[in-house]
Design a protein around this motif. Structure first.
Motif, PDB file in Angstrom:
ATOM      1  N   THR A   1       0.849  -1.184   0.000  1.00 33.11           N
ATOM      2  CA  THR A   1       0.000   0.000   0.000  1.00 33.11           C
ATOM      3  C   THR A   1       0.888   1.238   0.000  1.00 33.11           C
ATOM      4  OG1 THR A   1      -0.067   0.186   2.408  1.00 33.11           O
ATOM      5  CG2 THR A   1      -1.717  -1.250   1.365  1.00 33.11           C
ATOM      6  N   LEU A   2       0.263   2.405  -0.215  1.00 31.51           N
ATOM      7  CA  LEU A   2       1.000   3.661  -0.188  1.00 31.51           C
ATOM      8  C   LEU A   2       1.688   3.857   1.160  1.00 31.51           C
ATOM      9  CD1 LEU A   2       1.815   6.493  -1.140  1.00 31.51           C
ATOM     10  CD2 LEU A   2      -0.500   7.277  -0.559  1.00 31.51           C
ATOM     11  N   ALA A   3       0.974   3.591   2.246  1.00 30.31           N
ATOM     12  CA  ALA A   3       1.553   3.760   3.580  1.00 30.31           C
ATOM     13  C   ALA A   3       2.728   2.813   3.807  1.00 30.31           C
ATOM     14  CB  ALA A   3       0.479   3.531   4.643  1.00 30.31           C
ATOM     15  N   GLU A   4       2.623   1.590   3.316  1.00 32.00           N
ATOM     16  CA  GLU A   4       3.711   0.624   3.464  1.00 32.00           C
ATOM     17  C   GLU A   4       4.928   1.043   2.651  1.00 32.00           C
ATOM     18  OE1 GLU A   4       0.921  -3.328   4.345  1.00 32.00           O
ATOM     19  OE2 GLU A   4       1.496  -2.803   2.293  1.00 32.00           O
ATOM     20  N   CYS A   5       4.687   1.624   1.475  1.00 32.23           N
ATOM     21  CA  CYS A   5       5.800   2.138   0.664  1.00 32.23           C
ATOM     22  C   CYS A   5       6.528   3.246   1.418  1.00 32.23           C
ATOM     23  CB  CYS A   5       5.282   2.669  -0.668  1.00 32.23           C
ATOM     24  SG  CYS A   5       4.714   1.390  -1.825  1.00 32.23           S
ATOM     25  N   ALA A   6       5.754   4.167   2.015  1.00 29.33           N
ATOM     26  CA  ALA A   6       6.353   5.255   2.782  1.00 29.33           C
ATOM     27  C   ALA A   6       7.100   4.716   3.992  1.00 29.33           C
ATOM     28  CB  ALA A   6       5.269   6.237   3.214  1.00 29.33           C
TER      29      ALA A   6
ATOM     30  N   LYS B   1       7.039   5.800  12.159  1.00 29.80           N
ATOM     31  CA  LYS B   1       5.769   6.417  11.780  1.00 29.80           C
ATOM     32  C   LYS B   1       5.901   7.919  11.601  1.00 29.80           C
ATOM     33  CE  LYS B   1       0.836   6.600  12.766  1.00 29.80           C
ATOM     34  NZ  LYS B   1       0.740   7.914  12.104  1.00 29.80           N
ATOM     35  N   GLU B   2       6.662   8.551  12.480  1.00 29.54           N
ATOM     36  CA  GLU B   2       6.846  10.003  12.383  1.00 29.54           C
ATOM     37  C   GLU B   2       7.474  10.377  11.039  1.00 29.54           C
ATOM     38  OE1 GLU B   2       9.669  13.358  14.515  1.00 29.54           O
ATOM     39  OE2 GLU B   2       9.047  11.585  15.664  1.00 29.54           O
ATOM     40  N   ARG B   3       8.506   9.629  10.646  1.00 25.79           N
ATOM     41  CA  ARG B   3       9.165   9.925   9.368  1.00 25.79           C
ATOM     42  C   ARG B   3       8.292   9.487   8.192  1.00 25.79           C
ATOM     43  NH1 ARG B   3      13.759  11.575   7.118  1.00 25.79           N
ATOM     44  NH2 ARG B   3      14.583  10.494   5.285  1.00 25.79           N
ATOM     45  N   ARG B   4       7.573   8.387   8.355  1.00 26.18           N
ATOM     46  CA  ARG B   4       6.656   7.926   7.303  1.00 26.18           C
ATOM     47  C   ARG B   4       5.626   9.005   6.981  1.00 26.18           C
ATOM     48  NH1 ARG B   4       2.488   4.036   9.635  1.00 26.18           N
ATOM     49  NH2 ARG B   4       4.381   3.253  10.610  1.00 26.18           N
TER      50      ARG B   4
ATOM     51  N   TYR C   1      -3.428  10.887   0.516  1.00 30.70           N
ATOM     52  CA  TYR C   1      -2.634  11.251   1.689  1.00 30.70           C
ATOM     53  C   TYR C   1      -3.396  10.961   2.978  1.00 30.70           C
ATOM     54  CZ  TYR C   1      -0.572  14.303   5.254  1.00 30.70           C
ATOM     55  OH  TYR C   1      -0.043  14.795   6.415  1.00 30.70           O
ATOM     56  N   ASP C   2      -4.639  11.418   3.036  1.00 34.32           N
ATOM     57  CA  ASP C   2      -5.447  11.226   4.247  1.00 34.32           C
ATOM     58  C   ASP C   2      -5.640   9.745   4.549  1.00 34.32           C
ATOM     59  OD1 ASP C   2      -5.675  13.958   4.500  1.00 34.32           O
ATOM     60  OD2 ASP C   2      -7.626  14.076   3.496  1.00 34.32           O
ATOM     61  N   GLU C   3      -5.892   8.970   3.506  1.00 37.99           N
ATOM     62  CA  GLU C   3      -6.110   7.533   3.694  1.00 37.99           C
ATOM     63  C   GLU C   3      -4.844   6.846   4.194  1.00 37.99           C
ATOM     64  OE1 GLU C   3      -7.217   3.641   0.931  1.00 37.99           O
ATOM     65  OE2 GLU C   3      -7.909   5.632   0.299  1.00 37.99           O
ATOM     66  N   ALA C   4      -3.685   7.235   3.640  1.00 39.29           N
ATOM     67  CA  ALA C   4      -2.417   6.623   4.040  1.00 39.29           C
ATOM     68  C   ALA C   4      -2.037   7.012   5.463  1.00 39.29           C
ATOM     69  CB  ALA C   4      -1.308   7.023   3.068  1.00 39.29           C
ATOM     70  N   ILE C   5      -2.298   8.273   5.827  1.00 36.93           N
ATOM     71  CA  ILE C   5      -1.999   8.731   7.179  1.00 36.93           C
ATOM     72  C   ILE C   5      -2.818   7.939   8.200  1.00 36.93           C
ATOM     73  CG2 ILE C   5      -2.347  10.649   8.784  1.00 36.93           C
ATOM     74  CD1 ILE C   5       0.140  11.042   7.186  1.00 36.93           C
ATOM     75  N   ALA C   6      -4.061   7.634   7.831  1.00 34.45           N
ATOM     76  CA  ALA C   6      -4.964   6.943   8.754  1.00 34.45           C
ATOM     77  C   ALA C   6      -4.724   5.436   8.803  1.00 34.45           C
ATOM     78  CB  ALA C   6      -6.416   7.223   8.363  1.00 34.45           C
ATOM     79  N   GLU C   7      -4.023   4.901   7.824  1.00 34.07           N
ATOM     80  CA  GLU C   7      -3.844   3.440   7.752  1.00 34.07           C
ATOM     81  C   GLU C   7      -2.995   2.932   8.916  1.00 34.07           C
ATOM     82  OE1 GLU C   7      -1.651   0.130   4.913  1.00 34.07           O
ATOM     83  OE2 GLU C   7      -2.466   1.939   3.991  1.00 34.07           O
TER      84      GLU C   7
ATOM     85  N   ILE D   1      -0.642   0.171   9.912  1.00 34.05           N
ATOM     86  CA  ILE D   1       0.181  -0.853   9.272  1.00 34.05           C
ATOM     87  C   ILE D   1       0.347  -2.048  10.209  1.00 34.05           C
ATOM     88  CG2 ILE D   1       2.490  -1.390   8.412  1.00 34.05           C
ATOM     89  CD1 ILE D   1       2.681   1.387   7.322  1.00 34.05           C
ATOM     90  N   VAL D   2       0.151  -3.235   9.656  1.00 32.34           N
ATOM     91  CA  VAL D   2       0.299  -4.472  10.424  1.00 32.34           C
ATOM     92  C   VAL D   2       1.561  -5.185   9.944  1.00 32.34           C
ATOM     93  CG1 VAL D   2      -0.721  -6.688  11.013  1.00 32.34           C
ATOM     94  CG2 VAL D   2      -2.194  -4.673  10.706  1.00 32.34           C
ATOM     95  N   PHE D   3       2.480  -5.387  10.864  1.00 28.81           N
ATOM     96  CA  PHE D   3       3.730  -6.069  10.532  1.00 28.81           C
ATOM     97  C   PHE D   3       3.620  -7.550  10.884  1.00 28.81           C
ATOM     98  CE2 PHE D   3       4.957  -1.680  11.505  1.00 28.81           C
ATOM     99  CZ  PHE D   3       5.650  -1.355  10.341  1.00 28.81           C
TER     100      PHE D   3
END
Length: 756
Positions: A235-240, A262-265, A283-289, A291-293
């Motif tokens: 996902t976009l958030a995982e890429c970041a 997360k802060e840098r992501r 952006y909003d969707e990725a910020i809210a995601e 992430i499950v490792f």
């Protein structure tokens, strides 16, 4: 003594001193000195600036004059990089699935540019080098500022000026020292690289080598480890998240305790928004995601040692690259550890996992106290020679390429030798059949050697099928005398792939050899045999008489998919189908017959055969089990051989406890049969086919083209009619042949120890 002033006196003194200071400061002499000092400082500053300009000019000159030099060329092709090799096994559907990885130093898996999502590329460019598309390998504005900062310290921290191209150079060369010389070399190499490679090729290489913490290099290896998915699925958030790691992996790694990732992501997502790579909604969707490792899977995959099975795969591949491909040993090792090969194995992943679990937990093994505990090993081989699972030691594995007892420990096999060296060969040669009557009696050789049994005594006459069930010693000794030890030795070495037998070996003043009656009939070998070779030899009794060399890998491909090694099954018939089926049924009787030493091994969900083995000093105990799916050899004993004093262990029961879990998911299956092997009733007294007059009978299995005679020992023959006797014999033979299963059984599930 210091003079003390009163407050009023002190005040007056200070005022007087201040007036004097003002007079000095305003004097012509002082003004002249101040002017000279200012001129000097300005001169030094201008010299510093000029020096910086000269350095920068020199750098630019060097770059322009050396940009085509071969000295500053670098190869970014995949072949020049170190990549993780992937080991594949078979999943529950019989399909290849990744099971382990092999690397030395860096875990990196190459992924092509078109398989990397745009969000991954954009995230890295946004945070690492936003002018990447426009520059020629060097961002000169940032570089000049960085040089000036080195001399004038305009910025209170180190100012980063490296482009993605320069960072790629740094990652590939491993040069990271802080010096002008290193920086100039890096710039020259980066400019040269930009001339020879496209932006896509440079970014592709960078995304495959960028450090991402936990010994992970490149987005594919990190994606697999952190998210248990292919990079194309991020996902976009995982890429970041991945892009956030590379600036400072030990600081921004997602598993670090303070988790600053997360802060840098989020900062990177903001940069992507500002630079036009994503829309506000994305952006909003990725910020809210959230992430499950896949942390547990990651730990299992990256932070544990490779299995005993993969240890052996590596050894076999390196040896075969040397022998078959003519590689040097060092280059063969490089291929395995650094070139990202794909290794396809016949490992049954579920079976291997369950077998490892049994050996690691040791739940099925006897609890033993003491400084040195016994060890154990087990190899499971398919009926085509494909090694399905293997474990080389008890307890948690604490290293790679450890001593693998399953493949390399040579131990005395005891009575497990009898089927492969004596009984099978004797049936094949026509010396015996299922019910041949032989005598368990004292046997003494010309050199004074006397053979005894584990039950201390002799039982007299019995069919050989009983002798195998009971693990009688004297009967295989007699058969060895008839076959000759040389015949057995040649069969084991030439036909069954046993490599550990010794034809002649001098130890001190003695000359040892396995070409003797005791080693061949009772398993007292000079060096011993490994569980893997023993299991492989037994496959002939479950697959119709074919021997296949055990293989731990089937195919090896290079990073481009070219086959560089292949292991194909090459079945060699070593005994007839009829002999194989008869021996199979005899081995089943070891686990079901009323005298069977392997009664405790019988599996509940499928037919089971096997053979126990215990040396006469109880230093090594074995069970070799045969199922319609595979053959497995289990060994138990001390690494430094010594008697298992005070340890109560039944290897048949231990084997069953392990295999009932390992094979729990396998559906019921029957052994292969032969239309030429028929079931007949035989006379327990004569060993011949029973007539109607035989009062003590059993069921046996025979080659229909080589049946025993009909027993006439118990017929009541009229004195005036020989023809009636002949007719009765013929009729009785016909009527006595049975298709029912044997009625012999035992309710006992215990076994006695037996020695060879």
């Amino acid at each position: 003594m210091n003079k003390k002033f009163k407050p009023d006196e002190l005040r007056a003194k200070l005022e007087q001193t201040g007036l004097k200071i003002k007079e000095i400061a305003s004097s012509p002499k002082t003004k002249k000195i101040t002017k000279k000092l200012g001129t000097t400082l300005l001169t030094l500053f201008l010299i510093g600036v000029l020096t910086v300009c000269l350095v920068i000019g020199g750098v630019v000159f060097i770059v322009l004059s050396n940009s085509d030099s071969e000295e500053y060329n670098i190869d970014i092709d995949k072949e020049a990089l170190n990549y993780t090799s992937i080991v594949y096994g078979l999943d529950k559907n019989g399909e290849y699935a990744e099971c382990e990885r092999v690397w030395a130093g860096e875990n990196r898996i190459w992924v092509d540019y078109d398989k990397i999502p745009e969000n991954m590329k954009d995230a890295v460019v946004a945070v690492e080098d936003k002018r990447f598309i426009d520059h020629d390998g060097v961002d000169w504005g940032r570089t000049i500022y960085a040089f000036v900062n080195m001399f004038l310290n305009l910025h209170d921290t180190e100012f980063g000026a490296s482009t993605i191209t320069q960072q790629l150079v740094k990652n590939l060369t491993g040069k990271n020292q802080h010096s002008i010389t290193r920086k100039i070399n890096e710039i020259l190499t980066a400019v040269n690289l930009e001339k020879n490679k496209s932006k896509d090729e440079i970014l592709e290489a960078y995304l495959n080598v960028m450090p991402l913490d936990q010994n992970l290099n490149g987005v594919q290896a990190a994606s697999k480890a952190y998210f248990n998915k292919d990079v194309s699925e991020l996902t976009l958030a995982e890429c970041a998240c991945l892009a956030a790691i590379t600036q400072h992996p030990t600081k921004y790694g997602p598993f670090r305790a303070d988790n600053k990732n997360k802060e840098r992501r989020d900062m990177i997502l903001g940069m992507m928004l500002d630079q036009g790579y994503i829309e506000r909604e994305e952006y909003d969707e990725a910020i809210a995601e959230e992430i499950v490792f896949t942390k547990e899977e990651f730990k299992q995959e990256v932070n544990t040692y490779q299995s005993y099975y993969v240890d052996q795969v590596i050894i076999d591949i390196i040896n075969d690259l040397v022998e078959k491909n003519g590689y040097s040993k060092s280059y063969a090792r490089e291929v395995v550890y650094y070139q990202g090969i794909k290794i396809y194995t016949p490992m049954d992943i579920a079976m291997q996992d369950k077998l490892e679990e049994q050996f690691e937990s040791m739940a099925a093994f006897p609890k033993v106290s003491g400084a040195v505990a016994p060890q154990s090993a087990m190899a499971i081989v398919g009926l085509d020679g494909h090694v399905q699972a293997m474990v080389g030691g008890l307890g948690e594995k604490k290293g790679d390429l450890l001593f693998n007892r399953a493949a390399s420990a040579l131990r005395q096999p005891g009575s497990t030798m009898k089927p492969i060296s004596i009984y099978g060969l004797s049936i094949e040669k026509g010396l015996i059949n299922w019910s041949t009557i032989m005598s368990d009696k004292k046997i003494e050789l010309s050199d004074g050697t006397v053979f005894s049994n584990y039950y201390n005594g002799y039982l007299g006459e019995m069919p050989v099928e009983y002798a195998l069930q009971r693990s009688v010693n004297t009967i295989p000794v007699q058969l060895s005398q008839s076959l000759t030890p040389r015949e057995s030795f040649n069969f084991l070495t030439d036909k069954l792939g046993v490599t550990s037998l010794v034809s002649s070996k001098k130890v001190g003043t003695n000359v040892l050899s396995d070409i003797n009656i005791s080693p061949m009939s009772l398993g007292g070998l000079t060096d011993g045999i490994s569980p893997l070779e023993l299991a492989s030899a037994y496959q002939i009794f479950a697959n119709g008489g074919f021997y296949n060399k055990p293989v731990t890998y089937l195919k090896v491909e290079d990073s481009e998919g070219n086959v560089i090694l292949e292991n194909k099954s090459d079945p060699q018939r070593v005994i007839s189908e009829e002999t194989a089926v008869i021996m199979n049924k005899m081995l089943q009787r070891v686990c079901t017959g009323k005298y069977g030493t392997g009664l405790a091994a019988k599996l509940n969900n499928m037919p089971t055969g096997g053979k126990t083995g215990t040396t006469n000093d109880k230093k090594d105990i074995w069970f070799v089990g045969v199922t319609p799916y595979n053959v497995s050899a289990l060994w138990y004993g001390y690494d430094t051989p010594k008697t298992l004093t005070g340890i109560s262990v039944s290897t048949p029961r231990l084997w069953k406890n392990i295999m009932s879990k390992v094979m729990a998911d396998k559906p019921h299956k029957e052994f292969i049969d032969s239309e030429n092997v028929i079931e007949c009733t035989y006379c327990l007294k004569s060993g011949k086919l029973a007539s109607g007059s035989c009062t003590s009978t059993e069921i046996g299995y025979y080659d229909k083209n080589n049946l025993p005679d009909v027993c006439t020992d118990h017929l009541k023959i009229p004195s005036n009619s020989s023809s009636t006797s002949d007719n009765t014999s013929s009729d009785d033979t016909s009527s006595s042949a049975s298709t029912s299963s044997s009625t012999s059984s035992s309710t006992s599930s215990t076994t006695s120890s037996e020695a060879a």
